[in-house]
Design an enzyme around this catalytic site. Structure first.
Site, PDB file in Angstrom:
ATOM      1  N   ASN A 134      56.664 -47.584  43.317  1.00  0.00           N
ATOM      2  CA  ASN A 134      56.403 -46.716  44.477  1.00  0.00           C
ATOM      3  C   ASN A 134      56.809 -45.261  44.276  1.00  0.00           C
ATOM      4  OD1 ASN A 134      59.116 -47.345  44.700  1.00  0.00           O
ATOM      5  ND2 ASN A 134      59.063 -47.592  46.910  1.00  0.00           N
ATOM      6  N   LYS A 157      62.192 -49.827  31.588  1.00  0.00           N
ATOM      7  CA  LYS A 157      60.944 -50.587  31.711  1.00  0.00           C
ATOM      8  C   LYS A 157      60.322 -50.213  33.050  1.00  0.00           C
ATOM      9  CE  LYS A 157      59.640 -54.100  33.869  1.00  0.00           C
ATOM     10  NZ  LYS A 157      58.249 -53.752  34.210  1.00  0.00           N
ATOM     11  N   PRO A 158      59.199 -49.487  33.002  1.00  0.00           N
ATOM     12  CA  PRO A 158      58.545 -49.133  34.275  1.00  0.00           C
ATOM     13  C   PRO A 158      57.762 -50.308  34.841  1.00  0.00           C
ATOM     14  CG  PRO A 158      57.291 -48.235  32.432  1.00  0.00           C
ATOM     15  CD  PRO A 158      58.484 -48.937  31.831  1.00  0.00           C
ATOM     16  N   ALA A 159      57.319 -50.179  36.093  1.00  0.00           N
ATOM     17  CA  ALA A 159      56.525 -51.240  36.728  1.00  0.00           C
ATOM     18  C   ALA A 159      55.160 -51.350  36.047  1.00  0.00           C
ATOM     19  CB  ALA A 159      56.350 -50.934  38.205  1.00  0.00           C
ATOM     20  N   SER A 211      62.954 -55.063  44.372  1.00  0.00           N
ATOM     21  CA  SER A 211      63.156 -55.990  45.490  1.00  0.00           C
ATOM     22  C   SER A 211      64.502 -56.713  45.399  1.00  0.00           C
ATOM     23  CB  SER A 211      62.017 -57.012  45.501  1.00  0.00           C
ATOM     24  OG  SER A 211      62.033 -57.732  44.300  1.00  0.00           O
ATOM     25  N   GLU A 232      69.502 -50.829  43.533  1.00  0.00           N
ATOM     26  CA  GLU A 232      68.860 -50.154  44.678  1.00  0.00           C
ATOM     27  C   GLU A 232      67.752 -51.088  45.150  1.00  0.00           C
ATOM     28  OE1 GLU A 232      69.782 -47.557  46.169  1.00  0.00           O
ATOM     29  OE2 GLU A 232      70.954 -46.352  44.777  1.00  0.00           O
ATOM     30  N   LEU A 233      67.999 -51.816  46.222  1.00  0.00           N
ATOM     31  CA  LEU A 233      67.111 -52.926  46.582  1.00  0.00           C
ATOM     32  C   LEU A 233      66.335 -52.650  47.878  1.00  0.00           C
ATOM     33  CD1 LEU A 233      69.643 -55.736  45.565  1.00  0.00           C
ATOM     34  CD2 LEU A 233      67.975 -54.532  44.147  1.00  0.00           C
ATOM     35  N   CYS A 266      61.312 -47.723  50.249  1.00  0.00           N
ATOM     36  CA  CYS A 266      62.416 -48.601  50.653  1.00  0.00           C
ATOM     37  C   CYS A 266      63.113 -48.096  51.902  1.00  0.00           C
ATOM     38  CB  CYS A 266      63.407 -48.708  49.513  1.00  0.00           C
ATOM     39  SG  CYS A 266      63.948 -47.105  48.950  1.00  0.00           S
ATOM     40  N   GLU A 366      60.637 -57.084  55.013  1.00  0.00           N
ATOM     41  CA  GLU A 366      60.217 -55.732  54.653  1.00  0.00           C
ATOM     42  C   GLU A 366      58.678 -55.681  54.674  1.00  0.00           C
ATOM     43  OE1 GLU A 366      61.479 -54.784  50.673  1.00  0.00           O
ATOM     44  OE2 GLU A 366      61.757 -52.687  51.184  1.00  0.00           O
TER      45      GLU A 366
END
Ligand code: NAP
Length: 463
Positions: A134, A157-159, A211, A232-233, A266, A366
């Site tokens: 995001n 490691k990116p998404a 997440s 950081e969730l 988030c 969420e």
């Protein structure tokens, strides 16, 4: 694992790029390289590390337009927001370029005349990061910048949905002279790379944004080698409108907090809790503004709401809206969609729901989408109870001009970030992070470099 990941434009479904997936051997080698380069990098003086970070920030800014366009292509967010994210991303590099020079130790008076006590800070070693889709630039730099400033080496490691922005930023770091083994990226499946990171003896810290369930598994898997963790969730931010709030201002801030990045942040407002005496007026004003939001491809100039990142995200939002409507909510605007599963694009039109209650999925889970559910309250303690009735504790917002109501809300809301008449409190110079199941540790501010440092105590005797 496939040999390539396809990266698609979420606004059209078109293929933008294919990215090579790293093999297990390659990832293990990268981890070893990161570990081996630590000794040299950590000894480079802080002023030189600061200079390299400043140069990294400058070269990103020089390429700002191109990076922003890439980000919009892979993530879907409106170009204006992507340009803003590039600034947000470099603000972390700028901040930690300065903090690199301020990693202070201290001395402590000894209990005997023949001793001296010195406390110093040293970098913890190789840091492995896993980031979400995001904010593909800023979620990476707010980890990489403090890590490199502290003297740690860094691998990310990116998404899978948005690797291109990260790859570009890391390449620019190499261009300004940050050694290729000091800052690296690897591409692969989340679980597989996550396991390689947590099992690696070389990695001293895992820093993750994503997440809550994945965060919990990374904490568990880090236990065997006792790694440091920053998490950081997820969040489920409440936004409270007190009876005395300036409604025009509160509505404009709610739009920012709720609909930025199509509600896929988030810290996005997830529940709007409004005093019963102003709920009708607030809902009307909000609905009028929401009706004017322009939905479309982020590359088109006047787009304000881009696509949802993928089918999974889209399905979740739609099921939350339908669940709320089935249980008695009313859509004041929205509940409209433009999606094509074959082609692979998914738009949800901004939606305002009234008459929601706590049994609806949207009040528990969420949302990560452009949906604003409104619930009313009578007494301020009732608003606080609703706000705190979640395992999350990332961000909360409230609107009041009464200082007693404001301080009472601040004291009683169980959230790490609180915005009082402020729907956009995030910044590089402040500590960002959550309570409860929203995470561990803080990123940003003077707090944000501490997780990359160990404290060493030296006792000198026989002085
Ligand atoms: P996600 O599914 O947890 O994915 C985040 C990252 O973790 C991706 O790189 C993903 O890789 C990877 N991953 C997935 N499964 C994994 C596993 N088992 N082990 C290790 N890594 C794994 O989250 P998301 O949907 O991308 O992002 C949205 C979530 O991030 C929301 O909950 C949001 O609240 C949270 N978020 C939090 C903050 C904050 O600062 N607190 C900021 C932004 C977002 P793949 O892409 O390959 O699956």
């Amino acid at each position: 694992m496939p040999k390539q990941f396809k990266v698609n434009n979420p606004a059209t479904g078109e293929l933008i790029a294919e990215v090579k997936v790293n093999s297990e051997e390659e990832i293990k080698q990268s981890l070893k390289n990161g570990h081996d380069s630590f000794e040299k990098w950590s000894k480079i003086n802080a002023h030189e590390r600061s200079r390299l970070l400043r140069n990294w920030s400058h070269i990103i800014q020089e390429n700002k337009e191109q990076i922003a366009e890439l980000m919009t292509l892979e993530n879907g967010k409106p170009l204006k927001e992507s340009l803003g994210e590039v600034d947000y991303a470099t603000s972390y590099i700028d901040w930690y370029a300065e903090e690199a020079k301020r990693i202070y130790g201290r001395t402590i008076p000894a209990a005997t005349e023949t001793k001296r006590i010195v406390i110093s800070k040293q970098p913890i070693g190789l840091v492995a990061a896993i980031t979400p889709w995001n904010f593909p630039a800023a979620m990476m730099t707010r980890k990489a910048a403090p890590a490199l400033a502290a003297g740690c080496t860094f691998i990310v490691k990116p998404a899978e949905d948005t690797p291109l922005t990260t790859i570009k930023l890391i390449e620019l770091a190499h261009e300004v002279g940050i050694p290729t083994d000091v800052v690296q990226y690897v591409i692969g499946d989340g679980k597989e790379v996550g396991d390689l990171f947590t099992n690696s003896e070389y990695v001293r810290k895992i820093t993750f944004t994503g997440s809550t369930p994945v965060g919990k598994s990374l904490i568990k898997n880090s236990a065997d080698t006792v790694k440091h963790v920053t998490m950081e969730l997820g969040g489920h931010a409440p936004l409270i409108i007190a009876e005395d709030a300036d409604l025009e201002f509160a509505v404009s801030q709610t739009i920012i907090s709720k609909f930025r990045n199509a509600g896929q942040t988030c810290v996005c407002t997830n529940r709007i809790i409004v005093h019963e005496n102003v709920v009708e007026e607030f809902s009307k004003k909000l609905t009028e503004k929401v009706k004017k939001l322009k939905v479309g491809n982020g590359l088109e100039k006047d787009t304000q709401i881009g696509p949802i990142i993928n089918e999974k995200g889209y399905d979740k939002i739609v099921s939350q809206i339908h669940d709320a409507l089935d249980k008695g909510a009313e859509a004041l605007v929205g509940n409209q969609y433009n999606a094509n599963k074959e082609q692979g694009y998914f738009f949800v039109y901004p939606t305002v729901l009234k008459n929601v209650n706590l049994n609806m999925m949207i009040m528990q889970e969420e949302t990560f989408g452009p949906v604003a559910p409104i619930i009313s309250f009578k007494e301020i303690d009732e608003a606080i109870e609703i706000a705190n009735s979640t395992p999350y504790g990332l961000a909360a917002y409230f609107f009041t001009n009464d200082y007693r109501t404001g301080t009472y809300l601040h004291d009683h809301l169980d959230f790490g970030i609180v915005g009082w008449n402020d729907g956009a409190p995030s910044a590089a110079h402040v500590p960002f992070g959550g309570l409860k199941e929203s995470g561990l540790g803080r990123e940003g501010g003077t707090e944000g470099i501490e997780p990359y440092l160990e404290t060493k105590y030296l006792s000198i005797g026989n002085v």
